[in-house]
Write a protein that holds these residues in place. Structure first.
Motif, PDB file in Angstrom:
ATOM      1  N   GLU A 108       0.931  -1.407   0.125  1.00  0.00           N
ATOM      2  CA  GLU A 108      -0.115  -0.003  -0.094  1.00  0.00           C
ATOM      3  C   GLU A 108       0.957   1.408   0.020  1.00  0.00           C
ATOM      4  N   LYS A 109       1.903   1.287   0.625  1.00  0.00           N
ATOM      5  CA  LYS A 109       2.691   2.498   1.147  1.00  0.00           C
ATOM      6  C   LYS A 109       3.905   2.763  -0.024  1.00  0.00           C
ATOM      7  N   PHE A 110       4.352   1.609  -0.460  1.00  0.00           N
ATOM      8  CA  PHE A 110       5.548   1.838  -1.448  1.00  0.00           C
ATOM      9  C   PHE A 110       5.127   1.369  -2.779  1.00  0.00           C
ATOM     10  N   LEU A 111       4.505   0.136  -2.992  1.00  0.00           N
ATOM     11  CA  LEU A 111       4.427  -0.310  -4.378  1.00  0.00           C
ATOM     12  C   LEU A 111       3.380   0.576  -4.969  1.00  0.00           C
ATOM     13  N   ILE A 112       2.077   0.892  -4.511  1.00  0.00           N
ATOM     14  CA  ILE A 112       1.239   1.358  -5.184  1.00  0.00           C
ATOM     15  C   ILE A 112       1.850   2.741  -5.996  1.00  0.00           C
ATOM     16  N   PRO A 113       2.573   3.716  -5.181  1.00  0.00           N
ATOM     17  CA  PRO A 113       2.826   4.607  -5.993  1.00  0.00           C
ATOM     18  C   PRO A 113       4.054   4.605  -6.818  1.00  0.00           C
ATOM     19  N   LEU A 114       4.667   3.220  -6.574  1.00  0.00           N
ATOM     20  CA  LEU A 114       5.972   3.197  -7.637  1.00  0.00           C
ATOM     21  C   LEU A 114       5.356   2.509  -8.854  1.00  0.00           C
ATOM     22  N   ALA A 115       4.635   1.589  -8.587  1.00  0.00           N
ATOM     23  CA  ALA A 115       4.026   0.849  -9.892  1.00  0.00           C
ATOM     24  C   ALA A 115       3.384   1.756 -10.700  1.00  0.00           C
ATOM     25  N   SER A 116       2.653   2.627 -10.137  1.00  0.00           N
ATOM     26  CA  SER A 116       1.758   3.656 -11.027  1.00  0.00           C
ATOM     27  C   SER A 116       2.740   4.751 -11.509  1.00  0.00           C
ATOM     28  N   GLY A 117       3.774   4.989 -11.064  1.00  0.00           N
ATOM     29  CA  GLY A 117       4.578   5.912 -11.699  1.00  0.00           C
ATOM     30  C   GLY A 117       4.584   7.235 -10.879  1.00  0.00           C
ATOM     31  N   ARG A 118       3.816   7.369  -9.879  1.00  0.00           N
ATOM     32  CA  ARG A 118       3.836   8.654  -8.960  1.00  0.00           C
ATOM     33  C   ARG A 118       5.269   8.808  -8.523  1.00  0.00           C
ATOM     34  N   LYS A 119       5.844   7.762  -8.039  1.00  0.00           N
ATOM     35  CA  LYS A 119       7.112   7.674  -7.704  1.00  0.00           C
ATOM     36  C   LYS A 119       8.262   7.007  -8.363  1.00  0.00           C
ATOM     37  N   ILE A 120       9.235   7.309  -8.133  1.00  0.00           N
ATOM     38  CA  ILE A 120      10.251   6.436  -8.835  1.00  0.00           C
ATOM     39  C   ILE A 120      11.235   5.729  -7.581  1.00  0.00           C
ATOM     40  N   GLY A 121      11.708   4.474  -8.038  1.00  0.00           N
ATOM     41  CA  GLY A 121      12.570   3.721  -6.972  1.00  0.00           C
ATOM     42  C   GLY A 121      13.922   3.485  -7.605  1.00  0.00           C
ATOM     43  N   CYS A 122      14.434   3.191  -6.750  1.00  0.00           N
ATOM     44  CA  CYS A 122      15.992   2.512  -7.042  1.00  0.00           C
ATOM     45  C   CYS A 122      16.455   1.377  -6.205  1.00  0.00           C
ATOM     46  N   PHE A 123      17.650   0.727  -6.518  1.00  0.00           N
ATOM     47  CA  PHE A 123      17.852  -0.678  -5.600  1.00  0.00           C
ATOM     48  C   PHE A 123      19.420  -0.548  -5.340  1.00  0.00           C
ATOM     49  N   GLY A 124      19.532  -0.549  -4.092  1.00  0.00           N
ATOM     50  CA  GLY A 124      20.995  -0.239  -3.446  1.00  0.00           C
ATOM     51  C   GLY A 124      21.536  -1.645  -3.001  1.00  0.00           C
TER      52      GLY A 124
END
Ligand SMILES: Cc1cc2nc3c(=O)[nH]c(=O)nc-3n(C[C@H](O)[C@H](O)[C@H](O)COP(=O)(O)OP(=O)(O)OC[C@H]3O[C@@H](n4cnc5c(N)ncnc54)[C@H](O)[C@@H]3O)c2cc1C
Length: 379
Positions: A108-124
């Motif tokens: 709910e908190k992280f995936l929805i905004p990232l998968a919809s593209g409202r937010k962008i993610g990175c992998f460290g």
């Protein structure tokens, strides 16, 4: 065995191809030169569902399969390899572990905004002393009540300086080796967390690539993805999917190079005839096409395995290794066919050559892919 794409996959290919031709290709050379992160490309790709292609609609994604994901990254990368890697990281390295290992609250908190593209993610995952030997992590996460305190530095992180959310790995119990690593999510703006040095790269020039620095950063324990000690397993599972994205990126770059080489060979005249009439050129084109088609088949095979099997490490390693080597050779030969014109920036093939090279390095070098393949034979 049916090699045909489904109707849905064909529709997606056409839609992404049209989008990439119209919106991405015209700006690809400009952003390669300016190194300007393509915010608009990402925004428009998000509107088409391309930030979370294989994420269920319930969690903000497009609800498609991994073959569709490979198709989308190929089409995007054919037009702009920089945008290809930005999307690939968000899809496979960020959304995928959240989808697979995250709990409902984290989705709910992280995936929805990232998968919809409202937010962008990175992998460290990578650190100065943990590249190929990714288990040799130095970043630490020390549990204090309901929080973890994080210290350490990641490097070479794609989307690092622009990301709203980072999935990262840290040691929670050094005595347990790779089983003492855990996976976490962190949001931009958390005190003590910042992007560090930005890299100036050979290719995919407009994608951000930076350090992530953690200085006594406190994050809620609820941000841990999966169980304590499960982090390395999550990272390896995640990279199985990421390698499919990079294989697809390589296929897209290689296809762009082949198309340019074919077109140029038909219009460039030497000795009174188009150079395409020379057998030496024809053989180069034939070799290009053979490699391109084989690379795509291996990529689709890995994508299919990702969809239908628990693990697809070997299929993904073979796809990435073959497609990356193919892209390097095809872009090399595309320059050869252009002669001197291939070496100058007026023509796009020199950019394809620079963009292709990284596919042999990130998400595991060619040597790592060979280790994965060989160990499956020798177990
Ligand atoms: C542009 C770019 C973007 C990146 N994006 C990300 C990202 O988003 N997130 C992230 O976590 N990382 C990212 N990386 C890091 C990338 O995954 C690593 O660079 C890569 O895994 C190799 O690690 P290294 O650079 O430390 O090389 P090293 O591990 O130092 O390897 C150097 C050479 O030694 C070889 N080698 C090492 N060990 C062996 C062995 N046992 N047998 C044979 N050969 C071996 C390697 O194959 C390589 O040829 C990125 C890197 C770049 C350049």
């Amino acid at each position: 065995m049916d090699f045909k794409l489904t109707e849905e996959q064909e529709v997606l290919r056409k839609m992404v191809k049209d989008f990439a031709e119209k919106e991405l290709k015209p700006n690809a050379a400009r952003i390669d030169k300016s190194h300007e992160f393509p915010v608009d490309n990402v925004k428009k790709a998000a509107e088409l569902g391309l930030m979370g292609v294989a994420v269920p609609e319930q969690w903000g994604g497009a609800g498609m399969d991994y073959v569709s994901y490979a198709i989308a990254i190929e089409e995007v990368s054919r037009a702009c390899a920089t945008t290809g890697v930005i999307l690939s990281v968000n899809n496979s390295l960020v959304c995928d572990p959240l989808k697979t290992f995250g709990n409902d609250m984290q989705k709910e908190k992280f995936l929805i905004p990232l998968a919809s593209g409202r937010k962008i993610g990175c992998f460290g995952l990578t650190e100065p002393n943990a590249g190929t030997d990714a288990a040799n992590q130095s970043t630490t996460a020390v549990r204090k009540g309901d929080e973890y305190i994080i210290n350490g530095t990641k490097n070479f992180i794609t989307n690092g300086s622009v990301a709203d959310t980072a999935i990262f790995f840290a040691i929670t119990d050094r005595s347990k080796g790779s089983k003492g690593i855990s996976c976490f999510a962190i949001e931009k703006g958390t005190p003590g967390f910042r992007a560090g040095k930005e890299e100036d790269k050979l290719g995919i020039c407009a994608s951000a690539c930076s350090e992530l620095v953690f200085e006594n950063v406190r994050i809620p324990a609820a941000n841990r993805i999966g169980a304590e000690g499960e982090g390395f397993k999550i990272a390896m599972y995640t990279l199985d999917g990421g390698r499919i994205g990079i294989a697809a990126q390589a296929v897209g770059i290689a296809r762009a190079a082949e198309e340019e080489a074919v077109a140029y060979s038909k219009q460039r005249v030497q000795f009174g005839q188009p150079i395409s009439s020379f057998q030496g050129i024809q053989w180069m084109l034939a070799e290009m096409h053979l490699k391109l088609e084989a690379a795509r088949l291996l990529t689709f095979n890995a994508a299919w395995a990702r969809q239908h099997k628990d693990r697809c490490s070997v299929e993904s390693a073979m796809a990435k290794l073959f497609a990356a080597e193919a892209a390097t050779k095809i872009t090399h030969d595309a320059i050869q066919i252009h002669g001197g014109y291939g070496y100058v920036k007026e023509y796009p093939v020199e950019r394809f050559y620079r963009d292709a090279r990284i596919t042999e390095i990130y998400e595991g070098t060619n040597e790592v892919q060979k280790m994965v393949i060989a160990s499956s034979l020798l177990k």
